[in-house]
Design a protein around this motif. Structure first.
Motif, mmCIF file in Angstrom:
data_model
loop_
_atom_site.group_PDB
_atom_site.id
_atom_site.type_symbol
_atom_site.label_atom_id
_atom_site.label_comp_id
_atom_site.label_asym_id
_atom_site.label_seq_id
_atom_site.Cartn_x
_atom_site.Cartn_y
_atom_site.Cartn_z
ATOM 1 N N MET A 119 0.885 -1.078 0.100
ATOM 2 C CA MET A 119 -0.060 -0.121 0.069
ATOM 3 C C MET A 119 0.892 1.379 -0.118
ATOM 4 N N ARG A 120 0.348 2.283 -0.301
ATOM 5 C CA ARG A 120 0.978 3.642 -0.150
ATOM 6 C C ARG A 120 1.307 3.895 1.157
ATOM 7 N N SER A 121 2.695 4.521 1.448
ATOM 8 C CA SER A 121 3.103 4.670 2.743
ATOM 9 C C SER A 121 2.178 5.295 3.989
ATOM 10 N N GLU A 122 1.509 6.275 3.427
ATOM 11 C CA GLU A 122 0.610 6.951 4.512
ATOM 12 C C GLU A 122 -0.817 5.994 4.890
ATOM 13 N N ALA A 123 -0.968 5.276 3.687
ATOM 14 C CA ALA A 123 -2.103 4.265 3.936
ATOM 15 C C ALA A 123 -1.831 2.973 4.805
ATOM 16 N N ALA A 124 -0.707 2.787 4.561
ATOM 17 C CA ALA A 124 -0.091 1.560 5.299
ATOM 18 C C ALA A 124 -0.068 1.739 6.903
ATOM 19 N N GLY A 125 0.674 2.910 6.990
ATOM 20 C CA GLY A 125 0.723 3.462 8.438
ATOM 21 C C GLY A 125 -0.674 3.338 9.015
ATOM 22 N N ALA A 126 -1.701 4.114 8.440
ATOM 23 C CA ALA A 126 -2.954 4.138 8.967
ATOM 24 C C ALA A 126 -3.576 2.620 9.096
ATOM 25 N N LEU A 127 -3.276 1.696 8.167
ATOM 26 C CA LEU A 127 -3.917 0.230 8.301
ATOM 27 C C LEU A 127 -3.201 -0.301 9.512
ATOM 28 N N GLU A 128 -2.031 -0.116 9.821
ATOM 29 C CA GLU A 128 -1.489 -0.524 10.909
ATOM 30 C C GLU A 128 -2.054 -0.193 12.140
ATOM 31 N N GLU A 129 -2.364 1.160 12.287
ATOM 32 C CA GLU A 129 -3.053 1.455 13.500
ATOM 33 C C GLU A 129 -4.623 0.832 13.649
ATOM 34 N N MET A 130 -5.225 0.896 12.420
ATOM 35 C CA MET A 130 -6.607 0.174 12.602
ATOM 36 C C MET A 130 -6.559 -1.336 12.856
ATOM 37 N N PHE A 131 -5.621 -2.048 12.399
ATOM 38 C CA PHE A 131 -5.481 -3.419 12.675
ATOM 39 C C PHE A 131 -5.233 -3.568 14.121
ATOM 40 N N ASP A 132 -4.362 -2.621 14.839
ATOM 41 C CA ASP A 132 -4.087 -2.592 16.255
ATOM 42 C C ASP A 132 -5.324 -2.294 16.868
ATOM 43 N N GLY A 133 -6.105 -1.271 16.661
ATOM 44 C CA GLY A 133 -7.464 -0.997 17.309
ATOM 45 C C GLY A 133 -8.289 -2.277 17.416
ATOM 46 N N ALA A 134 -8.442 -2.776 15.995
ATOM 47 C CA ALA A 134 -9.331 -3.954 15.939
ATOM 48 C C ALA A 134 -9.094 -4.954 16.928
ATOM 49 N N LYS A 135 -7.794 -5.101 17.104
ATOM 50 C CA LYS A 135 -7.073 -6.326 17.995
ATOM 51 C C LYS A 135 -7.522 -5.995 19.397
ATOM 52 N N ALA A 136 -7.453 -4.824 19.733
ATOM 53 C CA ALA A 136 -7.939 -4.075 21.226
ATOM 54 C C ALA A 136 -8.867 -4.634 21.484
ATOM 55 N N ASP A 137 -9.976 -4.544 20.395
ATOM 56 C CA ASP A 137 -11.356 -4.593 20.602
ATOM 57 C C ASP A 137 -11.778 -6.186 20.402
ATOM 58 N N GLY A 138 -10.935 -7.238 20.506
ATOM 59 C CA GLY A 138 -11.150 -8.594 20.081
ATOM 60 C C GLY A 138 -11.560 -8.874 18.895
#
Length: 274
Positions: free
Chosen positions: A123-142
């Motif tokens: 993915m493009r750099s900015e989108a990739a960084g945001a994707l990592e944050e989103m996956f972490d957020g989802a994981k925190a919510d189970g």
């Protein structure tokens, strides 16, 4: 004066008048030639184009507009003037240049359903960084997410689309697959997401799953939108795809989510199927 002298004088007068007449004719010819020459366009001017001359497509500063070549099926598509824009509008009416390839593609550090480091993981750099944050957020919510497919080259998209057309015909293929150059996957800003078990990956049964529900409620917090919402086929041109996420940045994503609109409506673009 004798007769011989008179005849000589007469011949001299005749010759004189003949010379005068010839001189007048020559002068008249030269004047006419000069006038014809000065009537031509001055040096440095350009003649108007012929009716068959084709003008180059005009470009605009809007993310999704520029010249409009034929799409080969009776309509027109605009060639996007700013394909690198994070907010670029790519759809059936707005296509990327054939030679466009994002210059900042990276591998996001998130799980995918496959292990290989290939293009569709990028993915493009900015989108990739945001994707990592989103996956972490989802994981925190189970909720455990996995990537299915992200970037595709123009060549790959053409191969996929041609295969779908061969299988289902052009009309049906156009409802679920993008004509080459009009796929968001070619921007490096889109990704198909599923649960980590891969069940219902990029298929209709993904709708209603805990992963799909979480994405619908939280994707905008990270700058993503559900690009093809339910019931908006007449605007987006595609059926509902709860797994297809598009990065547009937090500000635009938040506005779209709060208003319950599509990216086309955000840009006040003409509905794709009109």
């Amino acid at each position: 004066m004798n007769r011989s002298s008179k005849m000589k004088a007469r011949r001299r007068r005749t010759l004189f008048f003949a010379v005068v007449i010839i001189a007048v004719l020559i002068v008249g010819f030269l004047v006419t030639k000069y006038e014809d020459t000065t009537a031509q366009a001055p040096e440095g001017t350009v003649a108007p184009p012929k009716a068959t001359d084709a003008a180059a497509p005009a470009e605009t500063d809007k993310p999704g507009e520029a010249g409009k070549p034929s799409n080969g099926s009776g309509g027109e598509r605009a060639v996007i003037a700013q394909p690198e824009s994070i907010a670029v509008l790519v759809n059936k009416q707005n296509m990327l240049p054939d030679d466009y390839k994002p210059s900042d593609l990276v591998y996001p550090d998130v799980p995918f359903l496959f292990k290989d480091k290939i293009d569709k993981r990028k993915m493009r750099s900015e989108a990739a960084g945001a994707l990592e944050e989103m996956f972490d957020g989802a994981k925190a919510d189970g909720i455990r997410l996995a990537g299915v497919s992200a970037y595709r080259s123009h060549t790959t998209q053409k191969s996929l689309f041609d295969g779908y057309v061969k299988k289902d015909g052009l009309e049906k293929a156009m409802t679920y697959s993008a004509y080459p150059g009009t796929s968001e996957h070619e921007t490096g800003l889109a990704i198909d997401v599923s649960g980590s078990d891969g069940k219902c990956a990029a298929t209709d049964c993904f709708a209603g799953t805990p992963e799909a529900e979480w994405l619908a409620g939280h994707a905008a917090e990270y700058g993503f939108i559900i690009r093809y919402p339910q019931g908006q086929e007449s605007i987006t041109g595609y059926k509902y795809e709860p797994w297809h996420l598009r990065y547009v940045g937090k500000e635009i994503a938040s506005d779209i989510a709060s208003r319950g609109i599509t990216l086309e409506e955000y840009f006040d673009a003409v509905p794709v199927n009109n």
